[in-house]
Design a protein around this motif. Structure first.
Motif, short mmCIF file in Angstrom:
data_model
loop_
_atom_site.label_atom_id
_atom_site.label_comp_id
_atom_site.label_asym_id
_atom_site.label_seq_id
_atom_site.Cartn_x
_atom_site.Cartn_y
_atom_site.Cartn_z
N ASP A 96 0.81 -1.22 0.00
CA ASP A 96 0.00 0.00 0.00
C ASP A 96 0.85 1.27 0.00
OD1 ASP A 96 -2.19 -1.63 -0.02
OD2 ASP A 96 -2.67 -1.34 2.10
N LEU A 97 1.97 1.25 0.73
CA LEU A 97 2.82 2.44 0.81
C LEU A 97 3.87 2.47 -0.30
CD1 LEU A 97 3.28 2.55 4.69
CD2 LEU A 97 1.91 4.11 3.28
N LYS A 98 3.97 1.37 -1.04
CA LYS A 98 4.93 1.25 -2.16
C LYS A 98 6.38 1.40 -1.70
CE LYS A 98 1.52 2.87 -5.52
NZ LYS A 98 0.40 2.65 -4.67
N ILE A 99 6.67 0.82 -0.55
CA ILE A 99 8.03 0.77 -0.02
C ILE A 99 8.26 -0.58 0.61
CG2 ILE A 99 8.27 3.26 0.39
CD1 ILE A 99 7.66 2.73 3.36
N LYS A 100 9.50 -0.90 0.89
CA LYS A 100 9.86 -2.13 1.59
C LYS A 100 10.24 -1.77 3.03
CE LYS A 100 9.50 -5.17 -1.70
NZ LYS A 100 8.41 -6.12 -1.63
N ALA A 101 10.23 -2.76 3.90
CA ALA A 101 10.65 -2.54 5.29
C ALA A 101 12.05 -1.93 5.29
CB ALA A 101 10.63 -3.85 6.06
N GLY A 102 12.23 -0.92 6.11
CA GLY A 102 13.51 -0.22 6.17
C GLY A 102 13.54 1.02 5.29
N GLN A 103 12.46 1.27 4.55
CA GLN A 103 12.42 2.42 3.65
C GLN A 103 11.41 3.45 4.13
OE1 GLN A 103 11.51 0.59 -0.15
NE2 GLN A 103 13.69 0.30 -0.61
N THR A 104 11.48 4.63 3.50
CA THR A 104 10.59 5.76 3.78
C THR A 104 9.91 6.16 2.48
OG1 THR A 104 12.01 6.50 5.58
CG2 THR A 104 10.51 8.14 4.66
N THR A 105 8.64 6.51 2.58
CA THR A 105 7.92 6.95 1.38
C THR A 105 8.58 8.20 0.80
OG1 THR A 105 6.36 8.23 2.74
CG2 THR A 105 5.67 6.00 2.09
N ALA A 106 8.39 8.41 -0.50
CA ALA A 106 9.02 9.52 -1.20
C ALA A 106 8.65 10.87 -0.59
CB ALA A 106 8.64 9.49 -2.68
N ASP A 107 7.44 10.97 -0.04
CA ASP A 107 7.03 12.25 0.56
C ASP A 107 7.53 12.42 2.00
OD1 ASP A 107 5.38 10.51 1.99
OD2 ASP A 107 3.51 11.41 1.30
N GLY A 108 8.25 11.40 2.52
CA GLY A 108 8.82 11.50 3.86
C GLY A 108 7.82 11.36 4.98
N LYS A 109 6.64 10.85 4.69
CA LYS A 109 5.61 10.76 5.72
C LYS A 109 5.61 9.44 6.48
CE LYS A 109 4.58 14.80 4.90
NZ LYS A 109 5.24 15.76 5.77
N PHE A 110 5.93 8.33 5.80
CA PHE A 110 5.88 7.03 6.44
C PHE A 110 7.18 6.27 6.27
CE2 PHE A 110 1.45 7.95 5.49
CZ PHE A 110 0.82 7.63 6.68
N SER A 111 7.61 5.63 7.35
CA SER A 111 8.69 4.66 7.31
C SER A 111 8.12 3.37 7.87
CB SER A 111 9.89 5.10 8.16
OG SER A 111 10.50 6.24 7.62
N VAL A 112 8.53 2.26 7.31
CA VAL A 112 8.07 0.95 7.78
C VAL A 112 9.29 0.15 8.19
CG1 VAL A 112 6.95 -1.21 7.13
CG2 VAL A 112 6.03 0.95 6.30
N GLU A 113 9.18 -0.49 9.36
CA GLU A 113 10.25 -1.34 9.84
C GLU A 113 9.67 -2.66 10.32
OE1 GLU A 113 12.46 0.60 12.93
OE2 GLU A 113 13.35 2.04 11.53
N ALA A 114 10.41 -3.73 10.09
CA ALA A 114 10.09 -5.03 10.65
C ALA A 114 10.95 -5.17 11.90
CB ALA A 114 10.41 -6.13 9.65
N VAL A 115 10.33 -5.50 13.02
CA VAL A 115 11.07 -5.68 14.27
C VAL A 115 10.88 -7.11 14.74
CG1 VAL A 115 10.98 -3.25 14.90
CG2 VAL A 115 9.17 -4.76 15.68
N ARG A 116 11.81 -7.61 15.51
CA ARG A 116 11.81 -9.02 15.89
C ARG A 116 10.95 -9.34 17.10
NH1 ARG A 116 11.87 -10.73 11.54
NH2 ARG A 116 13.56 -9.99 10.27
N CYS A 117 10.84 -8.46 18.05
CA CYS A 117 9.99 -8.74 19.20
C CYS A 117 9.74 -7.45 19.96
CB CYS A 117 10.63 -9.77 20.13
SG CYS A 117 9.55 -10.21 21.51
N LEU A 118 8.49 -7.25 20.34
CA LEU A 118 8.13 -6.07 21.14
C LEU A 118 7.75 -6.45 22.56
CD1 LEU A 118 6.19 -4.16 18.36
CD2 LEU A 118 8.42 -3.56 19.34
N GLY A 119 7.84 -7.73 22.88
CA GLY A 119 7.64 -8.18 24.25
C GLY A 119 6.21 -8.13 24.74
N ALA A 120 5.25 -8.20 23.85
CA ALA A 120 3.84 -8.20 24.25
C ALA A 120 3.11 -9.27 23.46
CB ALA A 120 3.24 -6.82 24.03
N CYS A 121 3.56 -10.50 23.59
CA CYS A 121 3.07 -11.60 22.76
C CYS A 121 1.57 -11.83 22.91
CB CYS A 121 3.83 -12.87 23.08
SG CYS A 121 5.61 -12.72 22.75
N ALA A 122 1.01 -11.52 24.05
CA ALA A 122 -0.43 -11.73 24.25
C ALA A 122 -1.25 -10.81 23.36
CB ALA A 122 -0.79 -11.50 25.71
#
Length: 164
Positions: A96-122
């Motif tokens: 939808d954002l036309k970017i891959k994880a680790g990238q930022t949209t051309a307009d600089g509004k959104f960055s997407v990251e894949a993270v390994r664990c946020l410690g809230a598995c429930a």
């Protein structure tokens, strides 16, 4: 980059080298990434080799040497989130954002990251937009979060999206 602002951040910690990580966190909070000039100024003011500052900035995943978007969208891919559909949520956001994880949209509004664990598995699967945690996410709910963020940005109020 405003060197005066970086100096203020350093002064808040009395230019104490034991506060170097906190200083880098505050600089990143200010600029959404760690500008090269800021890293060099921190090294100079703390009387540390610039290589040590770069080591910290590149070792910790929380830091970025590239500008990030106004909205930093993190998708958890830890075990529980993976099993509950985290990879599918990430894939749809990338599409939808036309970017891959680790990238930022051309307009600089959104960055997407894949993270390994946020410690809230429930709460799996989890998506974090800036500092707001959203649990039990679905592809549709994640898209609504991004859509609301974009609508708010266009209206100019810049507030975080509300819970889906």
């Amino acid at each position: 980059m405003n060197t005066e602002r970086v100096n203020e951040i350093i002064d808040n910690y009395q230019a104490d080298r034991t506060a170097s990580l906190a200083i880098l966190q505050d600089v990143q909070r200010e600029y959404k990434f760690l500008p090269r000039e800021a890293l060099e100024l921190v090294a100079q003011r703390l009387e540390m080799p610039v290589g040590h500052i770069y080591q910290m900035a590149t070792f910790f995943k929380a830091f970025s040497l590239k500008p990030r978007g106004d909205y930093l969208v993190k998708v958890c891919l830890g075990t529980a989130c993976h099993v509950q559909g985290g990879p599918h949520i990430l894939e749809q956001l990338e599409h939808d954002l036309k970017i891959k994880a680790g990238q930022t949209t051309a307009d600089g509004k959104f960055s997407v990251e894949a993270v390994r664990c946020l410690g809230a598995c429930a709460l799996a699967p989890i998506v974090v937009v800036n500092d707001e945690v959203y649990g039990k996410m679905s592809i549709t709910a994640a898209n609504k979060l991004v859509g609301r963020s974009e609508q708010r940005r266009r209206r100019g109020n810049g507030k975080e999206p509300s819970h889906a």
